[in-house]
Write a protein that holds these residues in place. Structure first.
Motif, short mmCIF file in Angstrom:
data_model
loop_
_atom_site.label_atom_id
_atom_site.label_comp_id
_atom_site.label_asym_id
_atom_site.label_seq_id
_atom_site.Cartn_x
_atom_site.Cartn_y
_atom_site.Cartn_z
N PHE A 31 -33.39 -52.80 -33.51
CA PHE A 31 -33.72 -52.78 -32.09
C PHE A 31 -33.07 -51.59 -31.41
CE2 PHE A 31 -33.93 -57.36 -33.12
CZ PHE A 31 -35.24 -57.60 -32.78
N ILE A 32 -33.85 -50.87 -30.65
CA ILE A 32 -33.33 -49.75 -29.87
C ILE A 32 -33.65 -50.02 -28.41
CG2 ILE A 32 -33.47 -47.27 -29.44
CD1 ILE A 32 -34.38 -46.97 -32.37
N THR A 33 -32.65 -49.88 -27.57
CA THR A 33 -32.86 -50.12 -26.13
C THR A 33 -32.88 -48.78 -25.41
OG1 THR A 33 -30.50 -50.23 -25.59
CG2 THR A 33 -31.54 -52.25 -26.38
N THR A 34 -33.17 -48.81 -24.12
CA THR A 34 -33.15 -47.57 -23.34
C THR A 34 -31.73 -47.02 -23.26
OG1 THR A 34 -32.94 -48.87 -21.30
CG2 THR A 34 -35.16 -48.16 -21.93
N GLY A 35 -30.74 -47.87 -23.52
CA GLY A 35 -29.35 -47.43 -23.52
C GLY A 35 -28.84 -47.11 -24.91
N GLY A 36 -29.74 -46.99 -25.88
CA GLY A 36 -29.34 -46.65 -27.25
C GLY A 36 -29.32 -47.87 -28.16
N ASP A 37 -28.79 -47.66 -29.34
CA ASP A 37 -28.73 -48.72 -30.36
C ASP A 37 -27.80 -49.85 -29.91
OD1 ASP A 37 -30.33 -47.14 -31.96
OD2 ASP A 37 -28.67 -46.39 -33.18
N LEU A 38 -28.03 -51.03 -30.49
CA LEU A 38 -27.11 -52.14 -30.28
C LEU A 38 -25.86 -51.87 -31.10
CD1 LEU A 38 -29.60 -55.14 -30.57
CD2 LEU A 38 -28.85 -53.95 -28.51
N VAL A 39 -24.68 -52.06 -30.50
CA VAL A 39 -23.44 -51.71 -31.21
C VAL A 39 -22.47 -52.87 -31.41
CG1 VAL A 39 -23.53 -49.27 -30.59
CG2 VAL A 39 -22.37 -50.87 -29.07
N SER A 40 -22.59 -53.94 -30.60
CA SER A 40 -21.67 -55.06 -30.78
C SER A 40 -22.24 -56.35 -30.19
CB SER A 40 -20.31 -54.77 -30.14
OG SER A 40 -20.44 -54.65 -28.74
N LYS A 41 -21.67 -57.47 -30.65
CA LYS A 41 -22.06 -58.78 -30.14
C LYS A 41 -21.31 -59.02 -28.84
CE LYS A 41 -20.77 -60.85 -33.98
NZ LYS A 41 -20.52 -61.88 -35.00
N ARG A 42 -22.01 -59.57 -27.87
CA ARG A 42 -21.39 -59.92 -26.59
C ARG A 42 -21.27 -61.44 -26.45
NH1 ARG A 42 -22.97 -56.98 -21.06
NH2 ARG A 42 -21.55 -55.48 -21.97
N GLY A 43 -22.23 -62.18 -27.01
CA GLY A 43 -22.20 -63.64 -26.92
C GLY A 43 -23.57 -64.21 -27.22
N ALA A 44 -23.66 -65.53 -27.11
CA ALA A 44 -24.93 -66.22 -27.33
C ALA A 44 -24.93 -67.47 -26.46
CB ALA A 44 -25.10 -66.59 -28.79
N ARG A 45 -26.14 -67.90 -26.09
CA ARG A 45 -26.25 -69.08 -25.25
C ARG A 45 -27.63 -69.71 -25.41
NH1 ARG A 45 -26.09 -65.40 -19.86
NH2 ARG A 45 -28.15 -64.46 -20.09
N VAL A 46 -27.70 -70.99 -25.13
CA VAL A 46 -28.98 -71.69 -25.10
C VAL A 46 -29.31 -71.91 -23.63
CG1 VAL A 46 -30.22 -73.80 -25.68
CG2 VAL A 46 -28.62 -72.81 -27.33
N ASN A 73 -25.11 -52.31 -25.91
CA ASN A 73 -25.71 -51.11 -26.49
C ASN A 73 -24.76 -49.91 -26.35
OD1 ASN A 73 -26.04 -50.13 -23.84
ND2 ASN A 73 -28.18 -50.71 -23.75
N GLU A 74 -25.19 -48.75 -26.80
CA GLU A 74 -24.34 -47.56 -26.80
C GLU A 74 -23.87 -47.15 -25.40
OE1 GLU A 74 -27.07 -44.99 -28.93
OE2 GLU A 74 -25.78 -45.08 -30.70
N ASP A 75 -24.66 -47.48 -24.37
CA ASP A 75 -24.28 -47.17 -22.99
C ASP A 75 -23.32 -48.20 -22.40
OD1 ASP A 75 -25.73 -44.85 -22.85
OD2 ASP A 75 -27.38 -45.68 -21.68
N GLY A 76 -22.99 -49.24 -23.18
CA GLY A 76 -22.10 -50.28 -22.69
C GLY A 76 -22.81 -51.34 -21.86
N LYS A 77 -24.13 -51.30 -21.87
CA LYS A 77 -24.91 -52.27 -21.10
C LYS A 77 -25.35 -53.42 -22.00
CE LYS A 77 -26.46 -48.89 -17.79
NZ LYS A 77 -27.58 -48.19 -17.19
N SER A 78 -25.71 -54.52 -21.37
CA SER A 78 -26.13 -55.71 -22.09
C SER A 78 -27.59 -55.63 -22.49
CB SER A 78 -25.90 -56.94 -21.20
OG SER A 78 -26.21 -58.11 -21.90
N ALA A 79 -27.89 -56.15 -23.68
CA ALA A 79 -29.26 -56.27 -24.18
C ALA A 79 -29.38 -57.66 -24.79
CB ALA A 79 -29.56 -55.20 -25.22
#
Length: 72
Positions: A46-61, A11-17
């Protein structure tokens, strides 16, 4: 055994969502997951407490096994 597809974003704060989908179709198509993540980012739904989502970090099952314990 319950499986969940977790799509990880930054997200915009650099945190994971995480956006989770239960019981994904298997085998999971990585190109389709990546395209879905691009759509989520472009739609900005989707909006998080850290702001909008800005990039993909990964995916997993994630597979979760729950074994009840019988109490006597």
């Amino acid at each position: 055994m319950a499986k969940t597809l977790e799509m990880l974003f930054t997200n915009e704060d650099g945190k994971s969502a995480t956006v989770s989908i239960e019981s994904p179709t298997e085998p999971v198509d990585s190109a389709a997951v990546s395209a879905a993540m691009d759509t989520i980012l472009a739609a900005n739904v989707f909006i998080t407490t850290g702001g909008d989502l800005v990039s993909k970090r990964g995916a997993r099952v994630v597979e979760r096994n729950v074994l009840p314990v019988e109490i006597i």
